[in-house]
Design an enzyme around this catalytic site. Structure first.
Site, PDB file in Angstrom:
ATOM      1  CB  SER A 134      -0.912   0.009   1.229  1.00 38.01           C
ATOM      2  OG  SER A 134      -1.572   1.253   1.364  1.00 38.01           O
ATOM      3  CE1 TYR A 147      -3.864  -1.942   5.077  1.00 37.02           C
ATOM      4  CE2 TYR A 147      -3.201   0.339   4.753  1.00 37.02           C
ATOM      5  CZ  TYR A 147      -3.590  -0.873   4.233  1.00 37.02           C
ATOM      6  OH  TYR A 147      -3.702  -1.035   2.873  1.00 37.02           O
TER       7      TYR A 147
END
Length: 247
Positions: A134, A147
């Protein structure tokens, strides 16, 4: 001759769309996810998508499934490790269970996937291992400690892995998307800049893999925005990040 592609996290969102697009391109797709019903629905719609229900964090079951798979197919030509989750945390009372769960799926399970699937990739004369991380790890976003840290670890792992697989027939591709409209991001209660539709995101990934790109980052407007933020003096960068939290 059939080409075989294995995609994790294939029951919904980006993984599901990638499975459909590769099946439409004539690939035999092995779709991996925990949801049996969603995988069976995919198979019923596309006969070249084959369901492999599996919890990637259960390494023993994963290893047994790969052993069985190795007896059914000659090789894997493409693996896309897409499975992942995102939970936001409260920094004033860090939930250790969320950190454990996030790292287990977003990082440890990806390492296990590489270990278990690499032998099947090495049986192909022209294989690609694509790992979905990501853009989130490029900037300190609010409540994203679990995350972002898991994706930072995954991106570093992928880049380092490529170094040690350079002399093999397995190409390593790092995929770092921005915001994509999926069930995962639909839970977000904040504005997501440059949000992409899942079909567009999957098509970009396929094109990048076809071109043998080592890293696929998109959308470019978000990539360059994050790069510019990281060029700021460190103290100012921290103030900008804090300002985003308050906005």
């Amino acid at each position: 001759m059939s080409r075989y592609c294995l995609i994790t996290g294939a029951s919904s969102g980006l993984g599901r769309e990638l499975a459909i697009q590769y099946a439409d391109q004539g690939w035999q797709v092995i779709a991996v996810a925990r949801s049996v019903n969603a995988l069976n629905e995919l198979h019923n719609q596309h006969k070249s998508i084959h369901a492999l229900p599996l919890d990637l964090t259960d390494t023993a079951s994963f290893a047994a499934a790969v052993e069985q798979l190795s007896q059914q197919i000659p090789a894997l030509d493409l693996v896309i490790l897409n499975a992942g989750s995102c939970d936001y945390v409260d920094a004033m009372d860090l939930p250790l269970d969320i950190f454990d769960r996030t790292m287990a799926l977003n990082f440890q399970a990806q390492v296990a996937s590489v270990k278990l699937l690499l032998p099947l990739l090495q049986k192909s004369e022209d294989a690609t291992l694509a790992i979905v991380s990501s853009l989130a790890h490029l900037f300190p976003f609010t409540k994203a400690q679990a995350y972002g840290a898991s994706k930072a670890a995954l991106s570093y792992f992928t880049d380092s892995l490529r170094v040690d697989l350079t002399e093999t027939a397995v190409a390593v591709c790092l995929i770092e998307p921005g915001f994509v409209d999926t069930p995962l991001t639909q839970k977000n209660d904040f504005k997501m800049p440059f949000l992409l539709q899942v079909g567009d995101a999957a098509a970009r990934i396929r094109r990048g893999i076809d071109r043998r790109q080592q890293r696929i980052r998109f959308p470019k407007r978000l990539v360059w925005s994050l790069h510019l933020l990281n060029l700021l003096p460190y103290g100012l960068r921290c103030k900008v990040a804090a300002g985003m939290r308050q906005s």
